[in-house]
Design a protein around this motif. Structure first.
Motif, PDB file in Angstrom:
ATOM      1  N   LYS A  41      -2.411  13.432   4.912  1.00  0.00           N
ATOM      2  CA  LYS A  41      -1.163  13.061   4.255  1.00  0.00           C
ATOM      3  C   LYS A  41      -0.082  12.719   5.280  1.00  0.00           C
ATOM      4  O   LYS A  41       0.717  11.816   5.074  1.00  0.00           O
ATOM      5  CB  LYS A  41      -0.687  14.193   3.340  1.00  0.00           C
ATOM      6  N   TYR A 101       1.363   7.145  -6.332  1.00  0.00           N
ATOM      7  CA  TYR A 101       0.254   8.090  -6.488  1.00  0.00           C
ATOM      8  C   TYR A 101       0.695   9.506  -6.142  1.00  0.00           C
ATOM      9  O   TYR A 101       0.379  10.467  -6.858  1.00  0.00           O
ATOM     10  CB  TYR A 101      -0.912   7.675  -5.588  1.00  0.00           C
ATOM     11  N   LEU A 102       1.447   9.634  -5.045  1.00  0.00           N
ATOM     12  CA  LEU A 102       1.933  10.951  -4.626  1.00  0.00           C
ATOM     13  C   LEU A 102       2.836  11.549  -5.701  1.00  0.00           C
ATOM     14  O   LEU A 102       2.743  12.744  -6.011  1.00  0.00           O
ATOM     15  CB  LEU A 102       2.696  10.822  -3.305  1.00  0.00           C
ATOM     16  N   ALA A 151       0.837  -1.204   0.000  1.00  0.00           N
ATOM     17  CA  ALA A 151       0.000   0.000   0.000  1.00  0.00           C
ATOM     18  C   ALA A 151       0.870   1.252   0.000  1.00  0.00           C
ATOM     19  O   ALA A 151       0.555   2.251  -0.665  1.00  0.00           O
ATOM     20  CB  ALA A 151      -0.927  -0.004   1.217  1.00  0.00           C
ATOM     21  N   GLY A 152       1.973   1.205   0.734  1.00  0.00           N
ATOM     22  CA  GLY A 152       2.886   2.335   0.769  1.00  0.00           C
ATOM     23  C   GLY A 152       3.531   2.596  -0.584  1.00  0.00           C
ATOM     24  O   GLY A 152       3.699   3.742  -1.000  1.00  0.00           O
ATOM     25  N   ILE A 203       2.147   4.436   6.714  1.00  0.00           N
ATOM     26  CA  ILE A 203       2.439   3.663   5.510  1.00  0.00           C
ATOM     27  C   ILE A 203       3.886   3.812   5.057  1.00  0.00           C
ATOM     28  O   ILE A 203       4.506   2.843   4.631  1.00  0.00           O
ATOM     29  CB  ILE A 203       1.483   4.070   4.360  1.00  0.00           C
ATOM     30  N   LEU A 227      -0.904   9.277   6.720  1.00  0.00           N
ATOM     31  CA  LEU A 227      -0.500   8.233   5.779  1.00  0.00           C
ATOM     32  C   LEU A 227       1.015   8.064   5.761  1.00  0.00           C
ATOM     33  O   LEU A 227       1.522   6.944   5.643  1.00  0.00           O
ATOM     34  CB  LEU A 227      -1.013   8.567   4.379  1.00  0.00           C
ATOM     35  N   LYS A 236       0.701  12.690  -8.651  1.00  0.00           N
ATOM     36  CA  LYS A 236      -0.040  13.899  -8.300  1.00  0.00           C
ATOM     37  C   LYS A 236       0.877  15.125  -8.320  1.00  0.00           C
ATOM     38  O   LYS A 236       0.498  16.190  -8.812  1.00  0.00           O
ATOM     39  CB  LYS A 236      -0.679  13.737  -6.924  1.00  0.00           C
ATOM     40  N   GLY A 293       8.543   4.502  -5.528  1.00  0.00           N
ATOM     41  CA  GLY A 293       7.394   3.638  -5.277  1.00  0.00           C
ATOM     42  C   GLY A 293       7.482   2.337  -6.048  1.00  0.00           C
ATOM     43  O   GLY A 293       7.229   1.253  -5.499  1.00  0.00           O
ATOM     44  N   VAL A 348       2.217   1.870  -3.472  1.00  0.00           N
ATOM     45  CA  VAL A 348       1.164   2.443  -4.310  1.00  0.00           C
ATOM     46  C   VAL A 348       0.962   3.914  -3.970  1.00  0.00           C
ATOM     47  O   VAL A 348       0.821   4.770  -4.848  1.00  0.00           O
ATOM     48  CB  VAL A 348      -0.158   1.669  -4.130  1.00  0.00           C
ATOM     49  N   TYR A 349       0.980   4.227  -2.662  1.00  0.00           N
ATOM     50  CA  TYR A 349       0.786   5.610  -2.225  1.00  0.00           C
ATOM     51  C   TYR A 349       1.911   6.510  -2.718  1.00  0.00           C
ATOM     52  O   TYR A 349       1.675   7.635  -3.163  1.00  0.00           O
ATOM     53  CB  TYR A 349       0.698   5.669  -0.698  1.00  0.00           C
TER      54      TYR A 349
END
Length: 209
Positions: free
Chosen positions: A125, A86-87, A79-80, A132, A128, A90, A200, A82-83
């Motif tokens: 944020k 994503y970060l 999950a980390g 994460i 997380l 973004k 990531g 993926v985060y």
């Protein structure tokens, strides 16, 4: 070392997060510019306190929850990854950094301090990040041990606090430069975003081993 893995990658990622303008940075700049150095320092102390709370929870609360399940720890790692990706995406696609709000009311020091704490504690944020991001750099076999979480948290908090204090002290001089460097911020977001995407993906591949 002390259950910590990929320490160089953590240091790089932590420094990128610290030096990239975020909610805490803009908050400190806004307070310092509108209300002076003292207001900025109290705001930094509040954010520092919130970060210590997050670190303590990650070290003791999260480690206790996942200590009995290596699978849960690996899920958090994925999950980390993926985060982080994503970060990075973004940040890569983000627009120019918004200007700092200057028209803030003058309030007492203890309210500035408490406001800094709440700003940090209630930032999803930041939550997380501690829940994460930190486990990415802790061995699965050490998931029950709070020490690596505490060490990583302190390693992130100390340079982050120093940087925030520098911003608070020199905010008046930096303000004009920040507002005039929209193009620089644009490139900074894209470079940092690309690095986070790469990190990531790297962590996701390493989690499979």
């Amino acid at each position: 070392m002390y259950g910590i893995i990929n320490l160089p990658a953590f240091i790089v990622a932590a420094l990128l997060l610290i030096f990239t303008p975020g909610a805490d940075t803009l908050y400190i700049l806004g307070r310092s510019i509108a209300q002076g150095k003292k207001a900025g320092i109290y705001s930094v102390l509040g954010i520092l306190t919130g970060s210590l709370v997050h670190t303590t929870f990650a070290a003791f609360g999260l480690s206790l929850v996942i200590a009995r399940s290596a699978m849960s720890f690996d899920i958090i790692k994925y999950a980390g990854a993926v985060y982080l990706t994503y970060l990075g995406i973004k940040m890569f696609l983000s627009k120019q950094v918004a200007q700092v709000e200057l028209n803030m009311e003058r309030i007492h020091s203890h309210r500035l301090y408490l406001s800094g704490i709440l700003t940090n504690l209630l930032n999803p944020k930041v939550i997380l990040f501690y829940l994460i991001f930190l486990p990415q750099f802790v061995k699965t076999s050490e998931a029950h041990n709070p020490l690596p979480f505490l060490i990583l948290g302190i390693m992130f908090i100390v340079p982050g606090t120093i940087w925030c204090l520098i911003l608070a002290v020199f905010a008046a001089k930096l303000a004009n430069r920040v507002k005039k460097s929209a193009k620089l911020s644009w490139w900074l977001n894209r470079i940092t975003g690309g690095l986070f995407i790469g990190l990531g993906l790297r962590l996701a591949l390493m989690a499979k081993k």
